[in-house]
Design a protein around this motif. Structure first.
Motif, PDB file in Angstrom:
ATOM      1  N   GLY A   1       3.059   7.918  -2.806  1.00 54.79           N
ATOM      2  CA  GLY A   1       2.701   6.731  -3.588  1.00 54.79           C
ATOM      3  C   GLY A   1       1.726   5.812  -2.884  1.00 54.79           C
ATOM      4  O   GLY A   1       1.616   4.636  -3.244  1.00 54.79           O
ATOM      5  N   SER A   2       0.994   6.312  -1.894  1.00 57.18           N
ATOM      6  CA  SER A   2       0.012   5.462  -1.211  1.00 57.18           C
ATOM      7  C   SER A   2      -1.078   5.031  -2.187  1.00 57.18           C
ATOM      8  O   SER A   2      -1.581   5.847  -2.958  1.00 57.18           O
ATOM      9  CB  SER A   2      -0.646   6.217  -0.046  1.00 57.18           C
ATOM     10  OG  SER A   2       0.190   6.253   1.082  1.00 57.18           O
ATOM     11  N   VAL A   3      -1.437   3.763  -2.114  1.00 60.71           N
ATOM     12  CA  VAL A   3      -2.562   3.262  -2.905  1.00 60.71           C
ATOM     13  C   VAL A   3      -3.493   2.456  -2.008  1.00 60.71           C
ATOM     14  O   VAL A   3      -3.100   1.988  -0.937  1.00 60.71           O
ATOM     15  CB  VAL A   3      -2.119   2.364  -4.092  1.00 60.71           C
ATOM     16  CG1 VAL A   3      -1.230   3.117  -5.064  1.00 60.71           C
ATOM     17  CG2 VAL A   3      -1.457   1.085  -3.616  1.00 60.71           C
TER      18      VAL A   3
ATOM     19  N   THR B   1       0.835  -1.210   0.000  1.00 56.48           N
ATOM     20  CA  THR B   1       0.000   0.000   0.000  1.00 56.48           C
ATOM     21  C   THR B   1       0.864   1.252   0.000  1.00 56.48           C
ATOM     22  O   THR B   1       0.436   2.302  -0.485  1.00 56.48           O
ATOM     23  CB  THR B   1      -0.921   0.049   1.229  1.00 56.48           C
ATOM     24  OG1 THR B   1      -0.111   0.042   2.429  1.00 56.48           O
ATOM     25  CG2 THR B   1      -1.885  -1.133   1.260  1.00 56.48           C
ATOM     26  N   HIS B   2       2.049   1.162   0.579  1.00 58.46           N
ATOM     27  CA  HIS B   2       3.049   2.234   0.550  1.00 58.46           C
ATOM     28  C   HIS B   2       4.346   1.652   1.092  1.00 58.46           C
ATOM     29  O   HIS B   2       4.378   0.475   1.460  1.00 58.46           O
ATOM     30  CB  HIS B   2       2.574   3.464   1.316  1.00 58.46           C
ATOM     31  CG  HIS B   2       2.377   3.283   2.793  1.00 58.46           C
ATOM     32  ND1 HIS B   2       1.490   2.377   3.340  1.00 58.46           N
ATOM     33  CD2 HIS B   2       2.975   3.889   3.871  1.00 58.46           C
ATOM     34  CE1 HIS B   2       1.519   2.465   4.659  1.00 58.46           C
ATOM     35  NE2 HIS B   2       2.422   3.352   5.012  1.00 58.46           N
ATOM     36  N   ALA B   3       5.404   2.483   1.139  1.00 63.32           N
ATOM     37  CA  ALA B   3       6.733   1.897   1.387  1.00 63.32           C
ATOM     38  C   ALA B   3       7.267   2.124   2.799  1.00 63.32           C
ATOM     39  O   ALA B   3       8.452   1.903   3.041  1.00 63.32           O
ATOM     40  CB  ALA B   3       7.725   2.427   0.356  1.00 63.32           C
ATOM     41  N   HIS B   4       6.435   2.534   3.747  1.00 61.43           N
ATOM     42  CA  HIS B   4       6.944   2.681   5.113  1.00 61.43           C
ATOM     43  C   HIS B   4       7.408   1.323   5.640  1.00 61.43           C
ATOM     44  O   HIS B   4       6.738   0.299   5.418  1.00 61.43           O
ATOM     45  CB  HIS B   4       5.877   3.285   6.031  1.00 61.43           C
ATOM     46  CG  HIS B   4       5.748   4.765   5.889  1.00 61.43           C
ATOM     47  ND1 HIS B   4       4.582   5.450   6.156  1.00 61.43           N
ATOM     48  CD2 HIS B   4       6.655   5.704   5.498  1.00 61.43           C
ATOM     49  CE1 HIS B   4       4.790   6.752   5.941  1.00 61.43           C
ATOM     50  NE2 HIS B   4       6.024   6.917   5.534  1.00 61.43           N
ATOM     51  N   PRO B   5       8.551   1.340   6.387  1.00 61.52           N
ATOM     52  CA  PRO B   5       9.153   0.082   6.821  1.00 61.52           C
ATOM     53  C   PRO B   5       8.202  -0.837   7.599  1.00 61.52           C
ATOM     54  O   PRO B   5       8.287  -2.058   7.471  1.00 61.52           O
ATOM     55  CB  PRO B   5      10.304   0.536   7.732  1.00 61.52           C
ATOM     56  CG  PRO B   5      10.630   1.924   7.288  1.00 61.52           C
ATOM     57  CD  PRO B   5       9.358   2.517   6.764  1.00 61.52           C
ATOM     58  N   ASP B   6       7.296  -0.267   8.374  1.00 63.17           N
ATOM     59  CA  ASP B   6       6.412  -1.128   9.175  1.00 63.17           C
ATOM     60  C   ASP B   6       5.394  -1.884   8.312  1.00 63.17           C
ATOM     61  O   ASP B   6       4.695  -2.761   8.819  1.00 63.17           O
ATOM     62  CB  ASP B   6       5.694  -0.322  10.274  1.00 63.17           C
ATOM     63  CG  ASP B   6       4.819   0.790   9.748  1.00 63.17           C
ATOM     64  OD1 ASP B   6       5.281   1.550   8.879  1.00 63.17           O
ATOM     65  OD2 ASP B   6       3.663   0.906  10.194  1.00 63.17           O
ATOM     66  N   HIS B   7       5.346  -1.563   7.013  1.00 65.24           N
ATOM     67  CA  HIS B   7       4.445  -2.297   6.100  1.00 65.24           C
ATOM     68  C   HIS B   7       5.193  -3.219   5.140  1.00 65.24           C
ATOM     69  O   HIS B   7       4.563  -4.019   4.442  1.00 65.24           O
ATOM     70  CB  HIS B   7       3.580  -1.324   5.286  1.00 65.24           C
ATOM     71  CG  HIS B   7       2.594  -0.589   6.133  1.00 65.24           C
ATOM     72  ND1 HIS B   7       1.251  -0.906   6.165  1.00 65.24           N
ATOM     73  CD2 HIS B   7       2.770   0.419   7.022  1.00 65.24           C
ATOM     74  CE1 HIS B   7       0.643  -0.108   7.035  1.00 65.24           C
ATOM     75  NE2 HIS B   7       1.537   0.704   7.563  1.00 65.24           N
TER      76      HIS B   7
ATOM     77  N   ILE C   1      -7.536  -7.367  -8.939  1.00 59.48           N
ATOM     78  CA  ILE C   1      -7.355  -6.396  -7.865  1.00 59.48           C
ATOM     79  C   ILE C   1      -7.245  -4.999  -8.455  1.00 59.48           C
ATOM     80  O   ILE C   1      -6.335  -4.715  -9.256  1.00 59.48           O
ATOM     81  CB  ILE C   1      -6.092  -6.736  -7.047  1.00 59.48           C
ATOM     82  CG1 ILE C   1      -6.222  -8.142  -6.437  1.00 59.48           C
ATOM     83  CG2 ILE C   1      -5.860  -5.697  -5.961  1.00 59.48           C
ATOM     84  CD1 ILE C   1      -4.934  -8.884  -6.325  1.00 59.48           C
ATOM     85  N   GLY C   2      -8.176  -4.143  -8.085  1.00 59.62           N
ATOM     86  CA  GLY C   2      -8.176  -2.770  -8.574  1.00 59.62           C
ATOM     87  C   GLY C   2      -7.210  -1.903  -7.782  1.00 59.62           C
ATOM     88  O   GLY C   2      -6.937  -2.167  -6.610  1.00 59.62           O
ATOM     89  N   VAL C   3      -6.696  -0.862  -8.443  1.00 59.47           N
ATOM     90  CA  VAL C   3      -5.736   0.046  -7.796  1.00 59.47           C
ATOM     91  C   VAL C   3      -6.316   1.457  -7.773  1.00 59.47           C
ATOM     92  O   VAL C   3      -6.743   1.982  -8.795  1.00 59.47           O
ATOM     93  CB  VAL C   3      -4.395   0.080  -8.569  1.00 59.47           C
ATOM     94  CG1 VAL C   3      -3.433   1.078  -7.943  1.00 59.47           C
ATOM     95  CG2 VAL C   3      -3.774  -1.312  -8.633  1.00 59.47           C
ATOM     96  N   LEU C   4      -6.349   2.044  -6.582  1.00 61.95           N
ATOM     97  CA  LEU C   4      -6.739   3.450  -6.429  1.00 61.95           C
ATOM     98  C   LEU C   4      -5.534   4.199  -5.879  1.00 61.95           C
ATOM     99  O   LEU C   4      -5.067   3.893  -4.769  1.00 61.95           O
ATOM    100  CB  LEU C   4      -7.866   3.579  -5.399  1.00 61.95           C
ATOM    101  CG  LEU C   4      -9.266   3.123  -5.748  1.00 61.95           C
ATOM    102  CD1 LEU C   4     -10.130   3.123  -4.486  1.00 61.95           C
ATOM    103  CD2 LEU C   4      -9.861   4.085  -6.768  1.00 61.95           C
ATOM    104  N   HIS C   5      -5.010   5.148  -6.630  1.00 59.43           N
ATOM    105  CA  HIS C   5      -3.898   5.950  -6.104  1.00 59.43           C
ATOM    106  C   HIS C   5      -4.472   6.985  -5.144  1.00 59.43           C
ATOM    107  O   HIS C   5      -5.301   7.816  -5.536  1.00 59.43           O
ATOM    108  CB  HIS C   5      -3.167   6.633  -7.278  1.00 59.43           C
ATOM    109  CG  HIS C   5      -1.978   7.421  -6.851  1.00 59.43           C
ATOM    110  ND1 HIS C   5      -1.535   8.517  -7.540  1.00 59.43           N
ATOM    111  CD2 HIS C   5      -1.130   7.272  -5.797  1.00 59.43           C
ATOM    112  CE1 HIS C   5      -0.461   9.019  -6.928  1.00 59.43           C
ATOM    113  NE2 HIS C   5      -0.206   8.279  -5.874  1.00 59.43           N
ATOM    114  N   THR C   6      -4.068   6.898  -3.886  1.00 60.33           N
ATOM    115  CA  THR C   6      -4.620   7.780  -2.844  1.00 60.33           C
ATOM    116  C   THR C   6      -3.486   8.451  -2.076  1.00 60.33           C
ATOM    117  O   THR C   6      -3.240   8.147  -0.916  1.00 60.33           O
ATOM    118  CB  THR C   6      -5.511   6.983  -1.870  1.00 60.33           C
ATOM    119  OG1 THR C   6      -4.779   5.825  -1.399  1.00 60.33           O
ATOM    120  CG2 THR C   6      -6.798   6.529  -2.524  1.00 60.33           C
ATOM    121  N   PRO C   7      -2.772   9.376  -2.727  1.00 56.25           N
ATOM    122  CA  PRO C   7      -1.641  10.022  -2.063  1.00 56.25           C
ATOM    123  C   PRO C   7      -2.097  10.873  -0.887  1.00 56.25           C
ATOM    124  O   PRO C   7      -3.276  11.229  -0.774  1.00 56.25           O
ATOM    125  CB  PRO C   7      -1.045  10.896  -3.167  1.00 56.25           C
ATOM    126  CG  PRO C   7      -2.159  11.149  -4.122  1.00 56.25           C
ATOM    127  CD  PRO C   7      -3.024   9.915  -4.073  1.00 56.25           C
ATOM    128  N   GLY C   8      -1.156  11.211  -0.027  1.00 55.80           N
ATOM    129  CA  GLY C   8      -1.448  12.042   1.148  1.00 55.80           C
ATOM    130  C   GLY C   8      -0.561  11.610   2.296  1.00 55.80           C
ATOM    131  O   GLY C   8       0.326  12.350   2.725  1.00 55.80           O
TER     132      GLY C   8
END
Ligand SMILES: [Fe+2]
Length: 210
Positions: free
Chosen positions: A121-123, A55-61, A110-117
């Motif tokens: 690159g959050s999706v 979903t994004h690149a933060h280390p905890d994910h 699987i659909g992709v919604l780009h939801t930055p914030g």
């Protein structure tokens, strides 16, 4: 499609497995902290892992990705390009996702919604009547926007989009904050940020997230 939520690690992160009941083809979302628990379930159910979705690149994910790519060098890892700069150690097969795209992972769609914030690159991933929202939307909450690359303005636009999803759509968040699961119908009523975005109250939204 079937799905299973796993609460893992010291920050109550959620990893998810999605799979097709007939073919057993599966995808894992945000594998982190205790990937061996995901692997155990995969083995137990006889699932065939097709890809990793981030979903994004933060280390905890993402700190469990290497567990799977070490075992299978060809396993594709999907991430929006705008978050590539945050990834520590690139997986051997890293593939970009794009807004509006439908990923095919075996029998899964699987659909992709780009939801930055929260990050640029959050999706959110949409599959089987649910949306996997990462750190964009939590039960009753929104993601942090005080981190490098965050943007409150972008998050507002993302919430406006999410507020248009049907009420019956399930919400599968990236952390267990306030709750583990919800629906967009309930969140439209009780999530302040989604309410403000839905009503077009941008200034109040921006004040509330700061
Ligand atoms: Fe995050």
């Amino acid at each position: 499609m079937k799905t299973r939520q796993f609460k893992l690690g010291p920050m109550d992160n959620f990893s998810y497995l999605l799979w097709d009941a007939d073919s057993k083809e599966a995808a894992v979302i945000d594998p982190a902290w205790q990937p061996e628990k995901l692997q155990e379930f995969i083995k137990q159910e006889g699932l065939k892992l097709q890809c990793v979705l981030l979903t994004h690149a933060h280390p905890d994910h993402v700190n469990g990705v290497v567990f799977f790519t070490r075992a299978d060098n060809d396993l594709p890892v999907y991430l929006h390009e705008a978050d590539y700069f945050m990834l520590e150690g690139k997986p051997p097969v890293l593939r970009p996702v794009h807004d509006g795209e439908k990923l095919e992972a075996g029998a899964l769609r699987i659909g992709v919604l780009h939801t930055p914030g929260h990050t640029p690159g959050s999706v959110c991933y949409q599959a089987g009547g649910g949306v996997y929202t990462g750190d964009t939307l939590f039960v009753g909450e929104c993601g942090r926007v005080d981190l490098p690359g965050s943007s409150a303005e972008a998050l507002y636009d993302s919430f406006v989009r999410l507020s248009g999803l049907p009420d019956g759509t399930a919400v599968y968040p990236g952390h267990s904050y306030n709750g583990d699961k919800s629906t967009f119908g309930v969140q439209k009523e009780y999530n302040l940020y989604l309410k403000l975005a839905r009503a077009g109250r941008r200034d109040e939204f921006l004040k509330a997230v700061r």
